[in-house]
Design an enzyme around this catalytic site. Structure first.
Site, PDB file in Angstrom:
ATOM      1  N   SER A   1      77.560   5.289  57.276  1.00 27.53           N
ATOM      2  CA  SER A   1      76.565   5.801  56.311  1.00 27.53           C
ATOM      3  C   SER A   1      75.828   4.597  55.850  1.00 27.53           C
ATOM      4  CB  SER A   1      77.180   6.617  55.113  1.00 27.53           C
ATOM      5  OG  SER A   1      76.051   6.626  54.314  1.00 27.53           O
TER       6      SER A   1
ATOM      7  N   SER B   1      73.748   5.128  53.292  1.00 31.44           N
ATOM      8  CA  SER B   1      73.439   5.327  51.671  1.00 31.44           C
ATOM      9  C   SER B   1      73.869   4.432  50.660  1.00 31.44           C
ATOM     10  CB  SER B   1      74.022   6.822  51.646  1.00 31.44           C
ATOM     11  OG  SER B   1      73.086   7.816  52.340  1.00 31.44           O
TER      12      SER B   1
ATOM     13  N   LYS C   1      78.546  20.620  53.641  1.00 35.64           N
ATOM     14  CA  LYS C   1      77.281  20.952  53.018  1.00 35.64           C
ATOM     15  C   LYS C   1      77.100  22.410  52.644  1.00 35.64           C
ATOM     16  CE  LYS C   1      73.995  17.690  55.310  1.00 35.64           C
ATOM     17  NZ  LYS C   1      73.051  17.383  56.060  1.00 35.64           N
TER      18      LYS C   1
ATOM     19  N   ASN D   1      72.784  18.798  50.419  1.00 32.27           N
ATOM     20  CA  ASN D   1      73.227  17.522  50.302  1.00 32.27           C
ATOM     21  C   ASN D   1      73.465  16.654  49.381  1.00 32.27           C
ATOM     22  OD1 ASN D   1      70.579  17.190  50.050  1.00 32.27           O
ATOM     23  ND2 ASN D   1      70.268  15.718  51.533  1.00 32.27           N
TER      24      ASN D   1
ATOM     25  N   ASP E   1      66.940  16.896  51.938  1.00 28.55           N
ATOM     26  CA  ASP E   1      66.416  16.857  53.146  1.00 28.55           C
ATOM     27  C   ASP E   1      65.225  17.695  53.640  1.00 28.55           C
ATOM     28  OD1 ASP E   1      68.734  15.311  54.098  1.00 28.55           O
ATOM     29  OD2 ASP E   1      69.845  16.961  54.796  1.00 28.55           O
TER      30      ASP E   1
ATOM     31  N   GLY F   1      69.443  21.469  67.932  1.00 25.60           N
ATOM     32  CA  GLY F   1      70.505  21.749  67.175  1.00 25.60           C
ATOM     33  C   GLY F   1      70.751  22.871  65.834  1.00 25.60           C
TER      34      GLY F   1
ATOM     35  N   GLY G   1      72.916  22.804  63.289  1.00 22.69           N
ATOM     36  CA  GLY G   1      73.695  22.300  62.191  1.00 22.69           C
ATOM     37  C   GLY G   1      73.149  22.377  60.898  1.00 22.69           C
ATOM     38  N   GLY G   2      73.686  21.762  59.758  1.00 20.46           N
ATOM     39  CA  GLY G   2      73.066  21.749  58.233  1.00 20.46           C
ATOM     40  C   GLY G   2      71.652  21.136  58.420  1.00 20.46           C
TER      41      GLY G   2
ATOM     42  N   TYR H   1      68.788   7.907  62.918  1.00 20.93           N
ATOM     43  CA  TYR H   1      68.342   6.869  62.132  1.00 20.93           C
ATOM     44  C   TYR H   1      68.693   5.548  62.627  1.00 20.93           C
ATOM     45  CZ  TYR H   1      72.194   7.245  58.837  1.00 20.93           C
ATOM     46  OH  TYR H   1      73.044   7.071  58.218  1.00 20.93           O
TER      47      TYR H   1
END
Ligand code: NAP
Length: 309
Positions: free
Chosen positions: A17, A19, A68, A90, A109, A136, A138-139, A236
């Site tokens: 991550s 973050s 999530k 999230n 998001d 996709g 997913g979340g 990213y």
């Protein structure tokens, strides 16, 4: 003694991550005495982890794969925005009330992707159908479908398991059943047909992460997109994936996942602190992360600090 407040990311695994770098740069720039760390959490310890967010020195948390949806029953409430995604949270923020601390689940998001797409003028080129196709289920795909609905666009989904795709689409649309807007991600013929009418293509699979050659669909299919279409990759790292590079080569507008990461982090920062996010400092921190990743320094540092991959 000055109290150092805490924030962190809840998920498993977390080592990659970006973050912590982004949020810690934000705290420094805003002059807030706080530290953001990775709160790697086993499924059996999730409830204890969420309960620990009620401690007075905690600002809040982010939540990522695979929790999530799992955090929702452990919170006091979720926002309408999170509910619109079918319950993908999230970000967790705290609300102080007369009867104690309430933990509120948000989905940052959605506004982040919405902002990215608006900056790309994704909806203004509009000849033909207003369609968003997400790869996709997913979340993150839920967030993309939610953005499509907010923008009045027709959401489509391409998933390697179309049954899951169908159920995600139905959940996010709150049981307004779609007209067959689900494609098998491996069915290149159906993908080509769908892309010809797609205004916004979003990759919400992890394909391309730390692999500048991998792509979620055959890149030649991008040639089917109409002129003026926008391609957005949520991946990213690297900042320019094979998908983004190929889209640009086709003359399309395209963006990698770093801006979305920045904007979702900025929203979370404001929810935790009540302050505007110092975007420039956060962006610079992400750019440093990208540079370190490009030279392999991020992996070396992680190995040195004995963090799992
Ligand atoms: P997730 O809930 O695990 O969903 C991932 C989806 O991708 C699932 O539908 C999965 O299919 C599919 N998938 C995974 N590997 C695949 C493969 N090899 N071939 C085909 N499909 C594959 O993850 P998420 O939370 O949605 O996140 C997805 C990606 O978006 C991650 O890379 C994440 O880092 C990124 N993301 C970025 C931002 C940002 O701010 N830039 C924000 C959110 C997410 P199955 O269900 O069949 O496994």
């Amino acid at each position: 003694m000055q109290v150092i407040q805490r924030a962190g990311l809840i998920g498993q695994p977390l080592a990659h991550s970006w973050s912590p770098a982004m949020q810690n740069a934000a705290f420094v720039a805003a002059g807030i005495s706080a530290q953001y760390t990775l709160w790697e959490t086993e499924p059996a310890h999730l409830a204890v982890r969420i309960a620990s967010l009620r401690a007075p020195d905690v600002l809040g948390a982010n939540v990522t794969i695979p929790y999530k949806a799992a955090v929702v029953p452990l919170l006091d409430a979720i926002t309408t925005g999170a509910r619109e995604t079918g319950g993908a949270v999230n970000t967790i923020a705290r609300e102080e009330t007369a009867s104690g601390i309430r933990l509120i689940g948000h989905n940052t998001d959605v506004p982040a992707l919405q902002r990215v797409l608006r900056e790309q003028q994704a909806w203004s080129s509009g000849s033909g159908e207003k369609r968003l196709l997400v790869l996709g289920a997913g979340g993150a795909a839920r967030a993309a479908i939610s953005v499509a609905l907010r923008e009045g666009a027709d959401p489509w989904i391409a998933a390697r398991n179309p049954t899951v795709g169908q159920s995600v689409l139905a959940t996010v649309q709150q049981h307004r059943m779609p007209d067959n807007n689900v494609i098998d991600l491996l069915d290149t013929e159906a993908l080509g047909v769908a892309l010809a009418k797609t205004q916004v293509l979003v990759n919400a699979t992890p394909i391309g992460t730390r692999d500048p050659t991998a792509a979620p669909i055959p890149l030649a299919l991008l040639g089917q997109l109409p002129q003026g279409a926008v391609v957005c990759d949520m991946v990213y790292n690297p900042p320019e994936t094979a998908l983004v590079r190929a889209a640009r080569a086709y003359g399309l507008r395209a963006c990698g996942g770093m801006l979305m990461l920045l904007y979702q982090g900025a929203e979370a920062f404001s929810l935790w602190t009540g302050r505007p996010a110092p975007l420039a400092a956060m962006r610079a921190a992400l750019e440093r992360q990208a540079q370190a990743a490009a030279t392999g320094d991020d992996i070396r540092k992680r190995r040195d600090s004995d963090t799992t991959d």
